[in-house]
Design an enzyme around this catalytic site. Sequence first.
Site, PDB file in Angstrom:
ATOM      1  CG  ASN A  50      -0.333  -0.445   2.477  1.00  0.00           C
ATOM      2  OD1 ASN A  50       0.195  -1.549   2.567  1.00  0.00           O
ATOM      3  ND2 ASN A  50      -0.355   0.413   3.478  1.00  0.00           N
TER       4      ASN A  50
ATOM      5  N   GLY B 253     -13.795  -3.092  -0.849  1.00  0.00           N
ATOM      6  CA  GLY B 253     -14.579  -2.252  -1.753  1.00  0.00           C
ATOM      7  C   GLY B 253     -14.070  -0.830  -1.918  1.00  0.00           C
ATOM      8  CG  HIS B 254     -12.368   1.651   1.405  1.00  0.00           C
ATOM      9  ND1 HIS B 254     -11.470   2.618   1.762  1.00  0.00           N
ATOM     10  CD2 HIS B 254     -11.988   0.540   2.055  1.00  0.00           C
ATOM     11  CE1 HIS B 254     -10.585   2.104   2.611  1.00  0.00           C
ATOM     12  NE2 HIS B 254     -10.882   0.842   2.808  1.00  0.00           N
TER      13      HIS B 254
ATOM     14  CB  CYS C 166      -3.456   2.850   9.339  1.00  0.00           C
ATOM     15  SG  CYS C 166      -4.204   2.018   7.975  1.00  0.00           S
TER      16      CYS C 166
HETATM   17  N1  PLP Z   1      -4.563  -4.505   3.394  1.00  0.00           N
HETATM   18  C1  PLP Z   1      -3.962  -3.541   2.685  1.00  0.00           C
HETATM   19  C2  PLP Z   1      -2.771  -3.862   1.851  1.00  0.00           C
HETATM   20  C3  PLP Z   1      -4.450  -2.227   2.743  1.00  0.00           C
HETATM   21  O1  PLP Z   1      -3.845  -1.264   2.055  1.00  0.00           O
HETATM   22  C4  PLP Z   1      -5.574  -1.961   3.564  1.00  0.00           C
HETATM   23  C5  PLP Z   1      -6.082  -0.575   3.700  1.00  0.00           C
HETATM   24  O2  PLP Z   1      -5.383   0.389   3.464  1.00  0.00           O
HETATM   25  C6  PLP Z   1      -6.175  -3.015   4.261  1.00  0.00           C
HETATM   26  C7  PLP Z   1      -5.636  -4.276   4.157  1.00  0.00           C
HETATM   27  C8  PLP Z   1      -7.358  -2.798   5.139  1.00  0.00           C
HETATM   28  O3  PLP Z   1      -8.525  -2.600   4.358  1.00  0.00           O
HETATM   29  P1  PLP Z   1      -9.789  -1.859   4.992  1.00  0.00           P
HETATM   30  O4  PLP Z   1      -9.472  -0.407   5.002  1.00  0.00           O
HETATM   31  O5  PLP Z   1     -10.922  -2.188   4.047  1.00  0.00           O
HETATM   32  O6  PLP Z   1      -9.993  -2.422   6.347  1.00  0.00           O
END
Ligand code: PLP
Length: 392
Positions: free
Chosen positions: A150, A199-200, A324
Site C-alpha cells: 500500500n 470495496g473502498h 492508518c
Molecule cells: N490490506 C492492505 C494492503 C491495505 O492497504 C488496507 C487498507 O489500506 C487493508 C488491508 C485494510 O482494508 P480496509 O481499510 O478495508 O480495512
Amino acid sequence: MRRVYADNNATTKVDDNVIEEMLPLFNEIYGNPSSMHTFGAEAEKALRQARERVGEFIKADPSEIIFTGSGTESDNTALFGTLQAYPGKKHIITTKVEHPAVLNPCQLLAKKGYAVTVLPVDSEGMLDLDELRDSIRDDTAIVSIMYANNETGVIFPIEEIGQIVKERGVVFHVDAVQAAGKIPLDVNKLNANLLSISGHKIHAPKGVAALYIRRGTRVRPFLIGGHQEKGKRGGTENLPSIVGFGKACELAAEHLDVYSGQVRAMRDRLQEGLLRTISETSVNGGESPRIPNTLSIRFEYVEGESILLLLDREGIAASSGSACTSGSLEPSHVLRAMGIPYTSVHGSIRFSLSRFNTGEDIDYILEKLPPIISKLREISPFVETTPAPKKQ
Ligand code: PLP
C-alpha cells in the site's frame, strides 16, 4: 482553487455507476436475503448477482466468496479462522511490510504463544524467496503475504510464492487489497487458498469487502452469529454496499487497461517530472515491479508532514505513509524495513492515482510541488550549507 485527489490507496471516490446500482437497495429491494417471502427472494437475487460479479473479478466460483465488513476483517478472518481450523499448527509466516491488518494480529498471536516468522525485504522492498522456502515448517499453519504494498506499490511475485507454499501443502493467504483493480487477479494462477479484497479501494463504498476461500480450505468463522455466508460470517448482509461492491468489481475489470495504460503513464510522468526538477530525490521501491498508480518518493532534508500541509493548501491530497499511520509521526514500518534512513523516511510522500485523475492533475502537482520543496529546504535545519570561507 483546483482540487487534486492523489490519495487513492487510502480510499477512493465511489463511482456514480456504483451509487446508481445501490440506490434501489435502500427503499425498493430492502428485504432480508434470508427471508422466505418475495421481498427476501429479491434481496437474495441481488446478493447472488453481487457474489457472481466478485467471483468473476478474481476468477473464483461465487460459492467461494464471503462478504465481510472491511479488508481488515477479511485479513483477520483468514488468520484467526485458519489457526482455529488447524489447532495443532502453531507457526505463521508473514512479511515485515504487511498492512497492520495482518501485522497486528500476528503480533497478538505471537504474544499468545504462536511462532511468527516475519520475513525481511531488501532495499527495493523485495522478498528473498529462498528465505521464504526455508522458513516453512511442518507446523506452519498459514503463509500470509500481500500482493501489492500500500505504501510503495511494490508487487511481490505471488505466483511463485503460491507455488512454493502449495508444494509444502500450507494454506496461502494473499492480501490483494491494493492489487485489486490495478493488476489482474486470478486466484488459480496465484495458488491462493484465501484472498482479501476491499470495496473502498476500487470505487465502492467503505465498509464492504470480500474473502475468497478456496473450496476445501478450512476456515472457522471469525464473526459467529446467524447462518449467513454459509455460516462463515454471521450478521445480516450489508446488501446496498455488497451490490455496489459487485458493480465496482465489474467496472474494475473493465478498467484494468486504463490502469496499465493511462494511469501508469500519468504516474511515470509525475515520477520523471519530480526527479528531473527536484534534486536529492529518489523513488522508494523504484527498481521493483510496482502497481501502476503508486509513487512513493522521498525528498531529502524535508519533513513529509510539512510537504503534505503545503500541498493541501494548494488543494492537493497525498499521503506521507499509509493512511492508518499518517495520524502519528511514527516512521513508516515499510520504508524502515527497506533500510531507508530515518530522516529520509520522514521526507517521503505517497501519490496514488486513480482512473479519475487527469493529465491536468499531474501538470498541477508538477507545478506546485517543486517550489514547496525549495521553500522547505530553505528553512530546513538538515540542509548542509556550504561553510563560510575562513577569514584570512
Ligand atoms: N490490506 C492492505 C494492503 C491495505 O492497504 C488496507 C487498507 O489500506 C487493508 C488491508 C485494510 O482494508 P480496509 O481499510 O478495508 O480495512
